[in-house]
Motif scaffolding. Sequence first.
Motif, PDB file in Angstrom:
ATOM      1  N   UNK A   1      20.144  11.299 192.060  1.00 15.48           N
ATOM      2  CA  UNK A   1      20.083  11.288 190.439  1.00 15.48           C
ATOM      3  C   UNK A   1      21.140  10.601 190.091  1.00 15.48           C
ATOM      4  N   UNK A   2      22.505  10.596 190.416  1.00 13.28           N
ATOM      5  CA  UNK A   2      23.731   9.794 189.803  1.00 13.28           C
ATOM      6  C   UNK A   2      23.169   8.285 190.096  1.00 13.28           C
ATOM      7  N   UNK A   3      22.844   7.916 191.299  1.00 10.82           N
ATOM      8  CA  UNK A   3      22.333   6.670 191.454  1.00 10.82           C
ATOM      9  C   UNK A   3      21.537   6.137 190.604  1.00 10.82           C
ATOM     10  N   UNK A   4      20.399   6.833 190.287  1.00 11.03           N
ATOM     11  CA  UNK A   4      19.368   6.601 189.314  1.00 11.03           C
ATOM     12  C   UNK A   4      19.925   6.055 188.066  1.00 11.03           C
TER      13      UNK A   4
ATOM     14  N   UNK B   1      36.746   6.073 177.268  1.00 13.98           N
ATOM     15  CA  UNK B   1      35.446   6.592 177.928  1.00 13.98           C
ATOM     16  C   UNK B   1      34.202   6.402 177.122  1.00 13.98           C
ATOM     17  N   UNK B   2      34.218   6.327 176.011  1.00 11.34           N
ATOM     18  CA  UNK B   2      32.987   6.094 175.202  1.00 11.34           C
ATOM     19  C   UNK B   2      32.478   4.898 175.660  1.00 11.34           C
ATOM     20  N   UNK B   3      33.142   3.814 175.973  1.00 11.24           N
ATOM     21  CA  UNK B   3      32.733   2.468 176.389  1.00 11.24           C
ATOM     22  C   UNK B   3      32.301   2.319 177.767  1.00 11.24           C
ATOM     23  N   UNK B   4      32.695   3.095 178.712  1.00 11.69           N
ATOM     24  CA  UNK B   4      32.695   2.769 180.365  1.00 11.69           C
ATOM     25  C   UNK B   4      31.331   3.404 180.458  1.00 11.69           C
ATOM     26  N   UNK B   5      30.773   2.610 181.491  1.00 12.39           N
ATOM     27  CA  UNK B   5      29.643   2.744 182.370  1.00 12.39           C
ATOM     28  C   UNK B   5      29.697   3.876 183.159  1.00 12.39           C
ATOM     29  N   UNK B   6      28.608   4.812 183.396  1.00 15.53           N
ATOM     30  CA  UNK B   6      28.832   5.777 184.327  1.00 15.53           C
ATOM     31  C   UNK B   6      29.351   5.333 185.672  1.00 15.53           C
ATOM     32  N   UNK B   7      28.731   4.547 186.415  1.00 21.18           N
ATOM     33  CA  UNK B   7      29.335   3.821 187.481  1.00 21.18           C
ATOM     34  C   UNK B   7      30.775   3.616 187.437  1.00 21.18           C
ATOM     35  N   UNK B   8      31.326   3.152 186.577  1.00 20.02           N
ATOM     36  CA  UNK B   8      32.441   2.653 186.191  1.00 20.02           C
ATOM     37  C   UNK B   8      33.490   3.988 186.097  1.00 20.02           C
TER      38      UNK B   8
ATOM     39  N   UNK C   1      29.075   5.280 193.397  1.00 17.70           N
ATOM     40  CA  UNK C   1      28.263   6.636 193.364  1.00 17.70           C
ATOM     41  C   UNK C   1      28.436   7.487 194.833  1.00 17.70           C
ATOM     42  N   UNK C   2      28.591   6.573 195.927  1.00 15.19           N
ATOM     43  CA  UNK C   2      28.552   7.367 197.020  1.00 15.19           C
ATOM     44  C   UNK C   2      30.041   7.522 197.486  1.00 15.19           C
ATOM     45  N   UNK C   3      31.104   7.065 196.593  1.00 22.77           N
ATOM     46  CA  UNK C   3      32.283   6.853 196.750  1.00 22.77           C
ATOM     47  C   UNK C   3      32.612   6.455 198.519  1.00 22.77           C
ATOM     48  N   UNK C   4      32.431   5.279 198.658  1.00 17.96           N
ATOM     49  CA  UNK C   4      32.510   4.768 199.969  1.00 17.96           C
ATOM     50  C   UNK C   4      32.963   3.059 199.458  1.00 17.96           C
ATOM     51  N   UNK C   5      33.890   2.358 200.534  1.00 15.61           N
ATOM     52  CA  UNK C   5      34.334   1.299 200.416  1.00 15.61           C
ATOM     53  C   UNK C   5      33.438   0.152 200.265  1.00 15.61           C
ATOM     54  N   UNK C   6      33.692  -0.774 198.953  1.00 15.44           N
ATOM     55  CA  UNK C   6      32.364  -1.877 198.827  1.00 15.44           C
ATOM     56  C   UNK C   6      31.752  -2.427 199.976  1.00 15.44           C
TER      57      UNK C   6
ATOM     58  N   UNK D   1      23.789   6.511 204.937  1.00 17.32           N
ATOM     59  CA  UNK D   1      24.901   6.935 204.053  1.00 17.32           C
ATOM     60  C   UNK D   1      25.006   8.661 203.783  1.00 17.32           C
ATOM     61  N   UNK D   2      25.891   9.107 204.288  1.00 18.80           N
ATOM     62  CA  UNK D   2      25.903  10.618 204.542  1.00 18.80           C
ATOM     63  C   UNK D   2      25.973  11.248 203.114  1.00 18.80           C
ATOM     64  N   UNK D   3      26.706  10.497 202.222  1.00 11.12           N
ATOM     65  CA  UNK D   3      27.008  11.091 200.598  1.00 11.12           C
ATOM     66  C   UNK D   3      25.515  11.091 199.870  1.00 11.12           C
ATOM     67  N   UNK D   4      24.619  10.371 200.391  1.00  8.38           N
ATOM     68  CA  UNK D   4      23.405  10.114 199.651  1.00  8.38           C
ATOM     69  C   UNK D   4      22.550  11.358 199.749  1.00  8.38           C
ATOM     70  N   UNK D   5      22.804  12.145 198.887  1.00 10.18           N
ATOM     71  CA  UNK D   5      22.066  13.643 199.103  1.00 10.18           C
ATOM     72  C   UNK D   5      21.089  13.700 197.629  1.00 10.18           C
ATOM     73  N   UNK D   6      20.479  14.788 197.596  1.00 11.69           N
ATOM     74  CA  UNK D   6      19.501  14.596 196.319  1.00 11.69           C
ATOM     75  C   UNK D   6      20.193  14.476 194.983  1.00 11.69           C
ATOM     76  N   UNK D   7      21.271  15.202 194.883  1.00  6.99           N
ATOM     77  CA  UNK D   7      22.067  15.030 193.538  1.00  6.99           C
ATOM     78  C   UNK D   7      22.959  13.655 193.465  1.00  6.99           C
ATOM     79  N   UNK D   8      23.195  12.954 194.359  1.00  8.56           N
ATOM     80  CA  UNK D   8      23.818  11.932 194.355  1.00  8.56           C
ATOM     81  C   UNK D   8      22.663  10.704 194.136  1.00  8.56           C
TER      82      UNK D   8
END
Lengths: 84, 576
Positions: free
Chosen positions: A41-44, B1-8, A15-20, A32-39
């Motif tokens: 939502x994506x995280x949730x 894409x149908x089967x991919x999770x959002x995070x993926x 979600x934050x496009x950072x290395x694992x 985490x800089x990328x962790x803003x309010x829109x990100x």
Amino acid sequence: MDKIELAIQQIMANVFTVPLEQITVESTQNQIDAWDSLKHLNLVVALEEEFDITFPVEEIGSLISFKLIKVIINEQLQKDGKTY
Amino acid sequence: MDSLKYSEILKQNAILAKDVENIPSYRINVLSNFTCNQLKDILEFNLRASKLNPEVKLGNYDNIIQESYNCFGAQLVIVQYDLINIIDKYPNFIEDFSEEQILSLFQTVKLDIDLVINNLQLIPAVVFNTFSAIGVYLNAVIPSKADLLARKLNEYLYSIKATNLHVLDINSAIAKVGLHNTFDFRMFYLSKSIYTISFWKEYVYELSTIVYRYTGKLKKIIIFDCDNTLWKGILGEDGMTGIDMSPQSKTGQIYNKIQQIAVWLSNQGILVALCSKNNSADVEKVMAEHPDMRLKKDHVVISKINWLDKENNLREIAKELNIGLDSFVFVDDSSFEVNLINQQVPEILTLQVPAALHEYPDQLLKLIERYFYLSGNTADIDKTKQYKVQSQRDEEKSKHHSLEDYLSSIGIEITIKENDATQVERIAQLTQKTNQFNLTTKRYTEKQIEIFMNSDKENVFSVSVSDKFGDSGLTAVCILQENNEIVSIDTFLMSCRIMGRNIEYAIMNYLVKTYEQRGFKIIESAYFPTIKNIPVTNFYDESGFFLVKQEETKKEYKLLISDYKPRNIEYIKIKC
């Protein structure tokens, strides 16, 4: 890390496009800089999809660190009678 | 894409971004009156997977009018003016509006539409979502005011004559993913984000069709296999009267519908082609004479009906029509063929006829909606036809793998049993119905097979085949006869379902070795030509036998076992 922690780590990295390795159990929103309010939502939605749970509205604002995320996921899994 | 999770999707999207960074970018601006940041990643991912380099810019939240002045340079602008958020600003619920208020709201939004469309008139493509009352309030008995308003606005949208305007019906995506999977009102009340990931995936597929139209990424040709793809049954085994595509039969009607769809595609200027392992004359006869055949010769632009492997056939089609393999759709019932193409030519989009056959037409239509643009306009139809002439074939990537590489990757295993009494029934059946890969076409009853099995002179070998896609069951039979020092092949047959995998040569290796160990020096064999068994005309020549006598009805062969050079086909594992 256990299975749940590994999944959280992978999702946060995606979600934050950072290395694992930048995501640890100590990670918080402040670090985490990328962790803003829109990100946020994506995280949730990414976490909900992975764990097949729905966070209660009032918990969404509390998901602000790795540790809290894990606690809330575990609570929700337990409440729903699910295992991951 | 149908089967991919959002995070993926997020992860893959970041990887794909690097793959396409050298392709000229395609600029997309999104103007929206709600939060839609998840659209960005999903849209980028889907377009990058199609080898496009999108640069998606989300306008400021609920600033559609202002942002429409700032789209200079964009190749595509998407306008999402959602009714849910429009009515959210009013102090009373929309159903409580007076008629005048509804009319005035209609006028306000209409003026906004006019202004936005006018501001975007120089943008090559504009997508405007329809208005929908789903998610606001619907009433089946007394039409809701929200619905009346939405209909009126949509009617207006569709009436606008602007050549760059594409109205996108969001009810289509809502219907496909289902109401409960469409909205996340929790997120709406938290942060004005209305739609779920499931909705965005479907929406992106629909939207992408429009992008493909402007970027030359639409599919142009659809290639059908024949047996169990255009009709039920195997022509070479069941014959012209045994195959079924009758609108009156339970299964046949499904294939009939598939053919209707194929005809429709052809009439829309989509190239329709055939690629099937069959005798070309047999298929031509079916197309010309079978009363239930909807797809006729005129609908088909090119046919590859032969016994060569499908990868090369498809590459030939690309060469002959001068179109890129990335504009191909390939439909086949065999997991072997579909996986062969997926692995060897991944740029080709494939559809495997589903095991749940009733889903076949629906799956085909879904694919058509996503990858073709069938407006019915003569301009679009002509445009598609022009591609046939103009389009430059993509330079083949040098990573062309051999068929051998593929065969060795799918774990072919054959089990050879000798005189197995439990298989008598199936063995007799195979001798009676196998026509194509059948060297002598001798038909035997169960009784006769039993006699062979119990005799000292004859041996019946039965071969079962499996690979990582599944078990094809008993699919080949050989009957050999011993006469003093010489053994002769009375029968060598194989179901055409497993042809093209070198299994016949593995069986031959096994037979030669077996009889060598039993002290034989010579193997005799014969080929009796029929109309159906043309594919195996040269089988014995290719197996290293030499021709001793040739007549019109018979070719006789001999093999000195000491001279035999087994084919190197170690990837086929033999079990006994």
